[in-house]
Structures are given as structure tokens and as C-alpha cells.
Design a protein around this motif. Structure first.
Motif, short mmCIF file in Angstrom:
data_model
loop_
_atom_site.label_atom_id
_atom_site.label_comp_id
_atom_site.label_asym_id
_atom_site.label_seq_id
_atom_site.Cartn_x
_atom_site.Cartn_y
_atom_site.Cartn_z
N MET A 88 33.47 36.78 -11.39
CA MET A 88 33.12 37.18 -10.66
C MET A 88 34.29 37.07 -9.09
N LYS A 89 34.87 36.56 -9.11
CA LYS A 89 36.63 36.28 -8.35
C LYS A 89 37.89 36.27 -9.02
N GLN A 90 38.24 37.66 -8.89
CA GLN A 90 39.79 37.87 -9.64
C GLN A 90 41.27 37.51 -8.96
N LYS A 92 44.27 37.68 -10.35
CA LYS A 92 45.73 38.15 -10.63
C LYS A 92 44.73 39.86 -10.29
N LEU A 94 44.65 43.51 -11.34
CA LEU A 94 43.75 43.75 -12.68
C LEU A 94 44.49 44.10 -13.79
N LEU A 98 42.39 41.28 -16.66
CA LEU A 98 41.14 40.32 -16.70
C LEU A 98 41.11 39.09 -16.85
N VAL A 124 30.57 50.29 -20.46
CA VAL A 124 32.13 49.41 -20.80
C VAL A 124 31.62 48.90 -22.49
N TYR A 129 27.53 46.22 -16.78
CA TYR A 129 27.62 45.19 -16.22
C TYR A 129 26.17 45.16 -15.49
N GLY A 138 29.18 41.22 -8.27
CA GLY A 138 28.74 40.69 -10.12
C GLY A 138 30.66 40.64 -10.77
N PRO A 139 30.47 40.51 -12.43
CA PRO A 139 29.15 41.18 -12.54
C PRO A 139 27.88 39.44 -13.26
N ASP B 34 33.75 41.98 -3.59
CA ASP B 34 35.86 42.29 -3.95
C ASP B 34 36.80 43.26 -4.71
N ASP B 36 38.99 44.08 -6.08
CA ASP B 36 39.59 43.91 -7.05
C ASP B 36 37.79 43.10 -8.24
N ASN B 37 36.89 43.60 -7.47
CA ASN B 37 36.02 43.13 -8.60
C ASN B 37 35.84 44.40 -10.04
N GLN B 38 35.59 43.73 -11.22
CA GLN B 38 35.29 44.63 -12.26
C GLN B 38 34.34 45.38 -11.90
N ALA B 39 33.17 44.96 -11.84
CA ALA B 39 32.05 45.83 -12.01
C ALA B 39 31.77 47.46 -10.82
N ILE B 42 34.37 49.81 -11.38
CA ILE B 42 33.68 50.53 -13.16
C ILE B 42 33.18 51.09 -12.23
#
Lengths: 160, 201
Positions: A88-90, A92, A94, A98, A124, A129, A138-139, B34, B36-39, B42
Motif C-alpha cells: 500500500m505504501k511504495q 521507491k 514505481l 513495484l 491489470v 485491484y 489500496g490495494p 498515496d 505512488d499507490n499502484q491502484a 491504474i
């Protein structure tokens, strides 16, 4: 809780049904390094007896970050399957790839409309997600587009 | 609690890029996602929201065009079965107001329910406006639409918009059904046309 409902193997680990290679067991992760209140993980509790009753979610499931209610109690089936979800917290960028973490404990519903509140991402590959419908964090889970089943990670929700 | 759901409705949000449709997508809480959050990267396809209307719980599936409006023509499946549509413009953008007509035409062409409830939302009232409230109201009246001005930024009006729209749908006979089915399909929005759709009225 019936023994047959959960497929825990001795040692507190969960049975791996996916094709992942020797992912680390869901053990305690390091303490919150940043000192922030961000509950980035997601250490899965050793015991699920406080979460599962008769194979269903004992409690209502809510977003960790906001008051949004994801689903009422006793709606979803407990499901064990090791699967990696993006963190949920990245930490680095992207572009560096990931960051994912393996999770194994899920609550599953057969239809997305069984949620009280949920956000569904664009596709995806063959999944979408799931995020909080209100704050979009999320996710919190994923949905399999081939059979519409939706999985919420026990580690990424707040039970009330 | 799910047993108490009165009905499930499909609501669309349409309008030009940049008018704030996404922020109208039932976003009531502080923005803490966030980046940078992937969702989030997307993009959100749709949301399921349960709201309380006069003591009745109504489940909404709210679809945003999510950037597809850049290609101008949304697939007919996007419109299929919708009971409500929210047409959004930006009160600080004259252009977004002037382009409402083609959106309405597209909606009228593809909506499968002839009595679909339409609502016009003048968004971003916290900014300097170039479209007056009266102009918005006139347009809405001319096309038999509900009308509301809103600012997703201040949450002002957003909740009202949904509540008013849903109330109107509930008051429209034949537009909705008491909820017994679970045939909602995630695939519905995609090319996959076959199979269970919303309801076959």
C-alpha cells in the motif's frame, strides 16, 4: 470454527496454493521505520480464530485509513491462498519496480455488489485491484475477472 | 445488513475531461491517497457505495468514464442499464458548459432505460465562475434534468447530488427493482457483451 474451513498448516504458516516460489512465511515485519502511523503492514496475525466464525468474517471489515465500511459481518468466506499484492505504501519510485508482499489470508465474496463500499481499479491483466471506496487507499484486495470472485486481504482491513 | 438493501442502481458520471468527474466519484473524505499507490496509478474503474436514503439503504455502482472521454465515444455497454446519469461541467470553464449538448445526445442515444434520471452538476463553484447558476438551471430545465452546483473540493453539494438523484430514481415507477438478484457483472463495462447484465427492462 470448523477445522475444515481453514487450511492452516502447522507452524502458523498457510498452505500455499499458488505457484510462488518459496516466499517468506508471513512473519512479523520490521517496526515502522519512519515512525509514521502508516500501518503499512500487514503482518498477518498468527491466529485467525478471532476473525473467522463458521468460515465467514466474524466482524465488519473497514478501511484502515478512514471510516469507510467495506463489508458487513458474515458475508465473506475465509480463504487461504498465498498471493502477492503491491504494498500500500511504495517507498521507491514505481520505475524501480513495484514492491509487493505475499499475503495468504483473505475474505472472499462471489460478487462485487456484496460489498457495502469498494473501489475497483481498471484491469491489470486478468485481475482488478480493490481499494477503499472513499479514500482510495489500496490495494486492499483483488478480483479475478474470469470468475468475478473478490478477495479482501485480512491484513489490510480493520475489523469492528 | 445486506439483506436490507432496497435496490441496486447503476449511476454514470459523464462530461468533459477536467471538469472534476473523478472527484465527484463519491469522494467525501480527505485526500490521503498515496500518489505512488499502484491502484491510484491504474485508475478506478467503478465504485460500489451504499447510501442511506430516508432510512432505506441503496447500493450504487458508480461508473466514471475514467479518461475514456478522450476517445469521445464510450462503448454502449457503459450506458446500458443505467438508472441515473450525472452530467458534469465546470462553472469556471465556458467550454465545458458549451459541450454539454453532445454528451446529452450520446446519453439519450445509448441509455437503455427511457426514463433514466439525469442530473446536471455545475462543479468547482469554489473557483471563479464563467457560467452563472441561472444558465445552468436553464439548461437543466430545458432538458428535464435535476440541477445542482457543487464543489468536490469542499464536499459541498456532492453528497446532496447523489442523494437527490437516487431519491428521484426511487420515485420513478418502473425504473428500479427490489433487490433480489446478484447478477452484476464486472465484465459488463468491457467488450464482453454477453451474459448477465443489470436488469433486462
Amino acid at each position: 470454527m470448523k477445522e475444515s474451513d481453514v487450511k492452516n498448516v502447522p507452524g502458523g504458516g498457510a498452505e500455499v496454493t499458488g505457484g510462488h516460489e518459496s516466499l517468506p512465511a508471513p512473519a512479523a515485519v520490521d517496526e515502522d521505520k519512519d515512525g509514521a502511523n502508516f500501518p503499512e503492514s500487514t503482518a498477518e496475525p498468527a491466529e485467525i480464530s478471532d476473525s473467522v466464525l463458521d468460515g465467514k468474517n466474524m466482524w465488519a471489515l473497514n478501511c484502515i485509513f478512514c471510516p469507510s465500511k467495506i463489508m458487513p459481518a458474515k458475508v465473506a468466506s475465509y480463504h487461504v491462498e498465498e498471493r502477492a499484492l503491491p504494498k500500500m505504501k511504495q517507498k521507491k519510485a514505481l520505475s524501480e519496480g513495484l514492491e509487493v508482499e505475499p499475503l495468504s489470508r483473505w475474505f472472499m465474496v462471489s460478487d462485487v455488489m456484496m460489498f457495502d463500499n469498494i473501489g475497483v481499479s481498471n484491469a491489470v491483466g486478468d485481475i482488478k485491484y480493490l481499494t477503499c471506496a472513499d479514500c482510495e487507499m489500496g490495494p486492499v484486495g483483488w478480483t479475478d475477472l474470469s470468475n468475478k470472485k473478490c478477495y479482501i486481504a485480512l491484513a489490510r482491513v480493520r475489523e469492528t | 445488513m445486506s439483506d436490507d438493501i432496497l435496490t441496486t442502481l447503476k449511476i454514470l458520471i459523464i462530461g468533459q475531461s477536467g471538469v472534476g468527474k473523478s472527484s465527484l466519484l463519491l469522494r467525501f473524505t480527505d485526500d490521503i491517497f498515496d500518489p505512488d499507490n499502484q491502484a491510484a496509478t491504474i485508475g478506478v474503474d467503478f465504485k460500489v457505495k451504499t447510501i442511506d436514503i430516508d432510512g432505506n439503504l441503496v447500493k450504487l455502482a458508480v461508473w466514471d468514464t475514467a479518461g475514456q472521454e478522450r476517445f469521445r465515444t464510450l462503448t454502449p455497454s457503459y450506458y446500458r442499464g443505467a438508472q441515473g446519469a450525472i452530467l458534469v461541467y465546470d462553472v469556471s470553464s465556458r467550454a465545458s458548459f458549451e459541450r454539454l449538448d453532445p454528451w446529452l445526445q450520446e446519453l439519450n442515444t445509448y441509455a437503455t432505460k427511457s426514463n433514466i434520471v439525469k442530473m446536471l452538476v455545475g462543479n468547482k463553484i469554489d473557483k471563479d465562475r464563467t457560467v452563472t447558476r441561472e444558465e445552468g438551471l436553464q439548461f437543466a430545465r430545458r432538458h428535464s434534468m435535476l440541477f445542482i452546483e457543487a464543489s468536490a473540493k469542499s464536499k459541498e453539494g456532492v453528497m446532496c447530488a447523489f442523494e437527490e438523484l437516487v431519491q428521484k430514481i426511487i420515485q420513478t415507477p418502473g425504473l428500479w427493482e427490489s433487490d433480489h438478484r446478484t447478477g452484476f457483472s464486472l465484465q459488463e463495462h468491457s467488450e464482453t457483451e454477453a451474459g448477465a447484465s443489470w436488469c433486462n427492462c
